[in-house]
Design an enzyme around this catalytic site. Structure first.
Site, PDB file in Angstrom:
ATOM      1  N   SER A 180      -9.814  -0.687   7.330  1.00 24.53           N
ATOM      2  CA  SER A 180      -9.314  -0.441   5.976  1.00 24.53           C
ATOM      3  C   SER A 180      -8.659  -1.636   5.308  1.00 24.53           C
ATOM      4  CB  SER A 180      -8.318   0.728   5.989  1.00 24.53           C
ATOM      5  OG  SER A 180      -8.980   1.944   6.253  1.00 24.53           O
ATOM      6  N   SER A 205      -9.630   1.729   3.092  1.00 22.64           N
ATOM      7  CA  SER A 205      -8.866   2.495   2.134  1.00 22.64           C
ATOM      8  C   SER A 205      -7.813   1.696   1.372  1.00 22.64           C
ATOM      9  CB  SER A 205      -8.153   3.638   2.874  1.00 22.64           C
ATOM     10  OG  SER A 205      -7.245   3.127   3.841  1.00 22.64           O
ATOM     11  N   LYS A 219       0.843  -1.191   0.000  1.00 21.24           N
ATOM     12  CA  LYS A 219       0.000   0.000   0.000  1.00 21.24           C
ATOM     13  C   LYS A 219       0.880   1.243   0.000  1.00 21.24           C
ATOM     14  CE  LYS A 219      -3.947   2.008   2.530  1.00 21.24           C
ATOM     15  NZ  LYS A 219      -4.834   1.846   3.707  1.00 21.24           N
TER      16      LYS A 219
END
Length: 553
Positions: free
Chosen positions: A237, A213, A72
């Site tokens: 997330s 996210s 990420k």
């Protein structure tokens, strides 16, 4: 090959039936064919200037020799740009690796790319990124092959089911991105168009949300582009996109995984998250990453005992708590699946008991206050002086600060900064911040009391339903959608306990639904064993994109 689990691939490499380079090249080809999903902000394969790339090519004796992983884009990666999905850090290249990234590299993993996310990890849809939204691969009609109806399902066992899911066309525009570590400087007009870009994709968006996210990491694993990925989990997330994309999403106990190098959103809430195809894979990655880190004072110094999962897990005698916390907007598909799985546990010899978490309904409000306070503090460093974007408005230092932050942050980030500073005012602190911390303690105590009563694990939904359609999702603002998406996950972060989302079934729309198993502090072994049992019993039909292998690019 790309439909195999990490454990299966490693076994074949060890037996000489596959080579690491063959696996890596196949993942690269898959990534190139899936750019329209917008899962990556920066692709790192075949980067001759990447020190890490040369370093890891020589390490073939680790746990993951040459295996592709995605990271990420809010984890620092040495010599590879790290943007947090924001214009503010569009040209930021860290001089060091996050601890969890370095751990993967030390064990031979190869980083295939930095994945897309909501800006600074603020969101639950992975649509509020400066680089455009992430698209869920389920029921997505790829432009690569117009006549193919994607969403064919692959049974996790050896045999394959020969059925497909209805899909629909997708004509949204692609976003232009730079995939090298050399970044073009953004223009002022480009960076002030957050709202118009949001309107652009929402007006032409015949696809489903990937969740957030950490949506890019979830999509990377779901599509077979990599065999594991790092996400972050502040309020759900990792588990939210794992549920929407049909993969395993693991949030460890706070303090078990190092946060060093994870660009902070809310320091006391977020932890690195793990995406994998199976529970066994997640446990393998967890074992590599877990442990004390001298660079992170929040990691526990206790000696870490690696998780060892049985080949045939048994839940007989396990006490599974079912929280009485059903939200009215929970879909019937989720309710039915939740009830079915509870019955499966009971039939297998587990004891099912209803439990109360009376303060969890206040989790969203508590999180909003505490998270915004942390955001206000953490975002203060982005002033255009030391690193990141700097506005060209130099009439005064104050004006340059203001212009930099207006251009570099989207309206979601600016809104949380504003709210956080309001809560932190001397006149408001005791009314908001102190009260929120007190409620957080009550939420934490609820979990402690339930586990002290003899409950081993909890079973809950992860999300209200399956992945929302993008057009529907865009009808409400980020705060509303985040509150909806995190309603079953956010109290876990407030309490600091571990949890894992396991893909469990398909909705009536043919989209994945994951259920969440919540464990006790530092008892990931017990939680993961229950999760593996659930995974084996439900035999989830994973996404099969093997038709892409026949497409030349």
């Amino acid at each position: 090959m790309l439909s195999l689990s990490l454990k299966e691939v490693l076994t074949r490499i060890k037996n000489g039936h596959l080579s690491s380079s063959e696996v890596y090249e196949n993942c690269i080809q898959r990534a190139k064919k899936l750019k329209e999903l917008n899962m990556f902000i920066t692709e790192t394969f075949h980067n001759e200037h990447d020190e890490n790339s040369h370093e890891i090519q020589s390490k073939n004796d680790g746990m993951f020799p040459g295996i592709p992983f995605a990271v990420k884009d809010n984890f620092s990666t040495k010599n590879i740009r790290t943007t947090c999905g924001s214009a503010m850090l569009k040209d930021y290249i860290p001089p060091y690796n996050a601890t969890v990234v370095q751990q993967l590299l030390n064990h031979g993993a190869r980083i295939i790319g930095k994945t897309n996310l909501d800006e600074f990890a603020m969101g639950s849809g992975s649509v509020d990124s400066f680089y455009g939204p992430v698209r869920n691969p389920w029921k997505y009609k790829f432009r690569q092959k117009k006549n193919h109806i994607p969403g064919e399902l692959q049974n996790k066992k050896i045999h394959h089911e020969d059925h497909s899911i209805d899909s629909f066309s997708s004509s949204q525009k692609s976003y232009s991105r730079n995939f090298s570590t050399t970044v073009n400087k953004p223009s002022k007009s480009d960076m002030t168009e957050h709202t118009s870009r949001h309107q652009q994709w929402s007006s032409d968006s015949d696809w489903f949300i990937a969740g957030g996210s950490s949506g890019g990491s979830a999509v990377a694993v779901a599509t077979g582009t990599c065999f594991g990925a790092l996400g972050s989990d502040t309020g759900g997330s990792t588990r939210n996109p794992a549920s929407y994309c049909g993969v395993v999403g693991l949030k460890a106990t706070y303090g078990r995984l190092s946060r060093h190098g994870l660009i902070p959103l809310a320091n006391s809430l977020e932890v690195p998250g793990i995406f994998a195809k199976t529970v066994d894979d997640a446990a393998m990655i967890f074992n590599v990453l877990a442990g004390h880190d001298v660079l992170d004072s929040t990691t526990v110094p206790d000696r870490f005992e690696p998780v060892v999962l049985p080949d045939v897990p048994n839940v007989k005698g396990l006490t599974v708590g079912i929280p009485q916390m059903l939200t009215p907007s929970t879909s019937q598909d989720v309710i039915d699946l939740w009830s079915k799985v509870a019955d499966m546990f009971e039939d297998a010899g587990a004891k099912i008991v209803p439990v109360q978490l009376p303060h969890s309904p206040y989790g969203i409000s508590t999180y909003n206050v505490l998270c915004c306070c942390d955001v206000a503090s953490n975002m203060a460093r982005y002033d255009g002086i030391e690193f990141g974007h700097r506005a060209k408005d130099n009439l005064s230092t104050e004006q340059m600060f203001a212009a930099t932050r207006h251009e570099g942050f989207n309206d979601v980030v600016r809104g949380r900064i504003l709210a956080g500073n309001y809560f932190l005012l001397k006149s408001n602190y005791s009314h908001y911040v102190v009260k929120a911390m007190q409620v957080r303690r009550l939420i934490r105590d609820d979990f402690k009391n339930v586990f002290a009563s003899g409950v081993d694990v909890l079973l809950t939904p992860t999300t209200l339903g399956d992945a929302p359609h993008a057009k529907w999702f865009a009808k409400q603002d980020n705060r509303t959608r985040s509150s909806e998406g995190d309603i079953y996950t956010i109290s876990i972060n407030l309490a600091g306990v571990p949890a894992i989302t396991v893909p469990t079934g398909l909705s009536g729309n043919g989209l994945p639904i994951g259920l969440q198993i919540i464990g006790q502090d530092f008892k990931e072994q017990q939680m993961l064993t229950a999760a593996k049992w659930l995974e084996q019993e439900t035999n989830f039909p994973y996404l099969d994109l093997s038709f892409l292998d026949d497409i030349n690019i």
